[in-house]
Design a protein around this motif. Structure first.
Motif, PDB file in Angstrom:
ATOM      1  N   SER A   1      36.850 -30.440 -92.723  1.00  0.00           N
ATOM      2  CA  SER A   1      35.818 -29.191 -92.377  1.00  0.00           C
ATOM      3  C   SER A   1      36.309 -28.822 -90.697  1.00  0.00           C
ATOM      4  O   SER A   1      36.082 -27.571 -90.522  1.00  0.00           O
ATOM      5  CB  SER A   1      34.426 -29.360 -92.642  1.00  0.00           C
ATOM      6  OG  SER A   1      34.071 -30.137 -91.329  1.00  0.00           O
TER       7      SER A   1
ATOM      8  N   TYR B   1      35.763 -31.561-105.294  1.00  0.00           N
ATOM      9  CA  TYR B   1      37.332 -31.481-105.189  1.00  0.00           C
ATOM     10  C   TYR B   1      37.931 -30.058-105.935  1.00  0.00           C
ATOM     11  O   TYR B   1      38.736 -29.560-105.195  1.00  0.00           O
ATOM     12  CB  TYR B   1      37.955 -32.686-105.459  1.00  0.00           C
ATOM     13  CG  TYR B   1      39.376 -32.858-105.691  1.00  0.00           C
ATOM     14  CD1 TYR B   1      40.072 -32.685-104.399  1.00  0.00           C
ATOM     15  CD2 TYR B   1      40.233 -32.901-106.494  1.00  0.00           C
ATOM     16  CE1 TYR B   1      41.535 -32.666-104.065  1.00  0.00           C
ATOM     17  CE2 TYR B   1      41.499 -32.786-106.622  1.00  0.00           C
ATOM     18  CZ  TYR B   1      42.204 -32.750-105.284  1.00  0.00           C
ATOM     19  OH  TYR B   1      43.486 -32.815-105.148  1.00  0.00           O
TER      20      TYR B   1
ATOM     21  N   ALA C   1      36.941 -25.803 -97.826  1.00  0.00           N
ATOM     22  CA  ALA C   1      37.529 -25.073 -98.800  1.00  0.00           C
ATOM     23  C   ALA C   1      38.414 -24.217 -98.149  1.00  0.00           C
ATOM     24  O   ALA C   1      39.421 -23.721 -98.690  1.00  0.00           O
ATOM     25  CB  ALA C   1      36.552 -24.235 -99.368  1.00  0.00           C
TER      26      ALA C   1
ATOM     27  N   LEU D   1      43.818 -32.653 -98.544  1.00  0.00           N
ATOM     28  CA  LEU D   1      43.533 -32.303-100.028  1.00  0.00           C
ATOM     29  C   LEU D   1      44.027 -33.539-100.939  1.00  0.00           C
ATOM     30  O   LEU D   1      43.484 -34.215-101.644  1.00  0.00           O
ATOM     31  CB  LEU D   1      44.051 -31.156-100.608  1.00  0.00           C
ATOM     32  CG  LEU D   1      43.265 -29.748-100.076  1.00  0.00           C
ATOM     33  CD1 LEU D   1      43.979 -28.427-100.631  1.00  0.00           C
ATOM     34  CD2 LEU D   1      41.749 -29.766-100.500  1.00  0.00           C
TER      35      LEU D   1
ATOM     36  N   ALA E   1      31.379 -28.545 -96.602  1.00  0.00           N
ATOM     37  CA  ALA E   1      32.069 -28.303 -97.595  1.00  0.00           C
ATOM     38  C   ALA E   1      32.796 -26.962 -97.749  1.00  0.00           C
ATOM     39  O   ALA E   1      34.301 -26.894 -97.953  1.00  0.00           O
ATOM     40  CB  ALA E   1      31.402 -28.776 -98.958  1.00  0.00           C
ATOM     41  N   ALA E   2      31.878 -26.056 -97.448  1.00  0.00           N
ATOM     42  CA  ALA E   2      32.437 -24.662 -97.558  1.00  0.00           C
ATOM     43  C   ALA E   2      33.505 -24.266 -96.558  1.00  0.00           C
ATOM     44  O   ALA E   2      34.575 -23.747 -96.875  1.00  0.00           O
ATOM     45  CB  ALA E   2      31.410 -23.662 -97.200  1.00  0.00           C
TER      46      ALA E   2
ATOM     47  N   ARG F   1      40.227 -23.493-103.319  1.00  0.00           N
ATOM     48  CA  ARG F   1      39.676 -22.529-101.848  1.00  0.00           C
ATOM     49  C   ARG F   1      38.399 -21.672-101.974  1.00  0.00           C
ATOM     50  O   ARG F   1      38.427 -20.546-101.766  1.00  0.00           O
ATOM     51  CB  ARG F   1      40.842 -21.659-101.430  1.00  0.00           C
ATOM     52  CG  ARG F   1      42.185 -22.530-100.978  1.00  0.00           C
ATOM     53  CD  ARG F   1      42.011 -23.418-100.144  1.00  0.00           C
ATOM     54  NE  ARG F   1      43.359 -24.130 -99.777  1.00  0.00           N
ATOM     55  CZ  ARG F   1      43.256 -25.244 -98.664  1.00  0.00           C
ATOM     56  NH1 ARG F   1      42.419 -25.479 -97.936  1.00  0.00           N
ATOM     57  NH2 ARG F   1      44.410 -25.679 -98.553  1.00  0.00           N
ATOM     58  N   ASP F   2      37.317 -22.319-102.773  1.00  0.00           N
ATOM     59  CA  ASP F   2      36.098 -21.580-103.137  1.00  0.00           C
ATOM     60  C   ASP F   2      34.896 -22.119-102.206  1.00  0.00           C
ATOM     61  O   ASP F   2      34.304 -23.252-102.721  1.00  0.00           O
ATOM     62  CB  ASP F   2      36.014 -21.842-104.714  1.00  0.00           C
ATOM     63  CG  ASP F   2      34.553 -21.102-105.056  1.00  0.00           C
ATOM     64  OD1 ASP F   2      34.139 -20.510-104.180  1.00  0.00           O
ATOM     65  OD2 ASP F   2      34.215 -21.408-106.349  1.00  0.00           O
ATOM     66  N   PRO F   3      34.853 -21.389-101.187  1.00  0.00           N
ATOM     67  CA  PRO F   3      33.738 -22.037-100.254  1.00  0.00           C
ATOM     68  C   PRO F   3      32.378 -22.027-100.725  1.00  0.00           C
ATOM     69  O   PRO F   3      31.834 -22.905-100.744  1.00  0.00           O
ATOM     70  CB  PRO F   3      33.730 -21.003 -98.870  1.00  0.00           C
ATOM     71  CG  PRO F   3      34.685 -19.883 -99.329  1.00  0.00           C
ATOM     72  CD  PRO F   3      35.520 -20.273-100.775  1.00  0.00           C
TER      73      PRO F   3
ATOM     74  N   CYS G   1      36.576 -27.205-106.357  1.00  0.00           N
ATOM     75  CA  CYS G   1      36.175 -26.173-105.516  1.00  0.00           C
ATOM     76  C   CYS G   1      37.108 -26.101-104.219  1.00  0.00           C
ATOM     77  O   CYS G   1      37.361 -24.923-103.657  1.00  0.00           O
ATOM     78  CB  CYS G   1      34.949 -25.898-105.094  1.00  0.00           C
ATOM     79  SG  CYS G   1      33.688 -25.707-106.806  1.00  0.00           S
ATOM     80  N   LEU G   2      37.377 -27.355-103.541  1.00  0.00           N
ATOM     81  CA  LEU G   2      38.325 -27.404-102.431  1.00  0.00           C
ATOM     82  C   LEU G   2      39.710 -27.019-102.662  1.00  0.00           C
ATOM     83  O   LEU G   2      40.222 -26.190-102.107  1.00  0.00           O
ATOM     84  CB  LEU G   2      38.325 -28.737-101.913  1.00  0.00           C
ATOM     85  CG  LEU G   2      37.031 -29.367-101.268  1.00  0.00           C
ATOM     86  CD1 LEU G   2      37.136 -30.609-100.758  1.00  0.00           C
ATOM     87  CD2 LEU G   2      36.408 -28.517-100.058  1.00  0.00           C
TER      88      LEU G   2
ATOM     89  N   ALA H   1      32.014 -24.741-103.366  1.00  0.00           N
ATOM     90  CA  ALA H   1      32.299 -26.154-102.805  1.00  0.00           C
ATOM     91  C   ALA H   1      30.885 -26.362-102.110  1.00  0.00           C
ATOM     92  O   ALA H   1      30.432 -27.646-102.334  1.00  0.00           O
ATOM     93  CB  ALA H   1      33.329 -26.252-101.601  1.00  0.00           C
TER      94      ALA H   1
END
Length: 252
Positions: free
Chosen positions: A177, A219, A134, A142, A130-131, A225-227, A221-222, A230
């Protein structure tokens, strides 16, 4: 039951003779012996019954038994040594990424330790992916993740549909990812786990709503763009969803 190193006395641990000869004889022998080994009928260090006994039990040739034993060796369940027969290996040597071994292990795990560990693996790998998503997800990725999330939101009152779309959501995040190896590991263990009712449980609409709140946070956080966010959101979502549906261990 006491057993001898030659395999005498182990015949009772095998099934009755098969009334019909199936097409894939070796696969039947393998699946039966995998189940018996994982269930503990043949503890580590215990020899398998000798070839004549196995041939008689399964009504197959020596060639078929040798083929089956070779497959069991590939799965890490037994070790064949010339002159000393075939014996069951220690559990640490078993290949738990093998679908048949993993399925049998989950099936016979009364204390749910294997499922707990499986969830830990998912949590570790999927939070990392997930990170990565992001940072690596394209706009098209997305949009597709958002579309799956919208389907989930519409299905919270129909759990039987929700649980299938839930898999698609996680799959889409992992795909975004770009981590093919991590995705392959999760897909392998999750596919087998989902065949167990003790893993999937009986989700209620309110459970689906709680789970979907976790999806929505991933979603969000994605999109941002916050790894770190996320990873944290995915980790929390997976662990809390398992906590809600985890059954009580079976009594021994």
């Amino acid at each position: 039951m006491a057993v001898s190193p030659t395999g005498a006395g182990l015949e009772s641990l095998l099934p009755e003779r098969w009334p019909k000869r199936p097409r894939r004889l070796a696969s039947v022998v393998v699946s039966t012996l995998v189940d018996r080994i994982v269930a503990g009928h043949f503890p580590p260090g215990t020899p398998l019954p000798p070839e004549p006994v196995l041939c008689e039990t399964f009504d197959v040739s020596r060639t078929t038994i040798r083929e089956a034993v070779k497959v069991l060796e590939e799965k890490g369940l037994v070790r064949a040594r010339q002159g000393s027969g075939t014996s069951v290996t220690d559990e640490d040597d078993w290949n738990l990424l093998d679908p048949m071994v993993l399925s049998a292990t989950v099936r016979h795990d009364d204390e749910l330790r294997t499922l707990d560990q499986l969830v830990d693996v998912r949590q570790a790998l999927e939070s990392q992916m997930a990170a990565q998503a992001a940072l690596a997800a394209t706009d098209a990725d997305l949009r597709e993740i958002e579309a799956v999330l919208e389907r989930l939101t519409a299905q919270t009152r129909t759990p039987e549909l929700f649980v299938e779309t839930d898999v698609a959501f996680h799959e889409r995040v992992m795909t975004a990812s770009g981590n093919r190896l991590g995705r392959a590991v999760v897909r392998t263990v999750h596919a087998e786990a989902r065949t167990s009712l003790r893993y999937t449980g009986h989700p209620r609409p309110e459970d689906c709503e709680l789970s979907n709140a976790g999806h929505a946070e991933v979603y969000r956080c994605l999109l941002a763009r916050d790894p770190d966010g996320a990873a944290s959101a995915m980790s929390t979502h997976i662990l809390e969803a398992w906590r809600r549906r985890r059954p009580a261990p079976r009594s021994s």
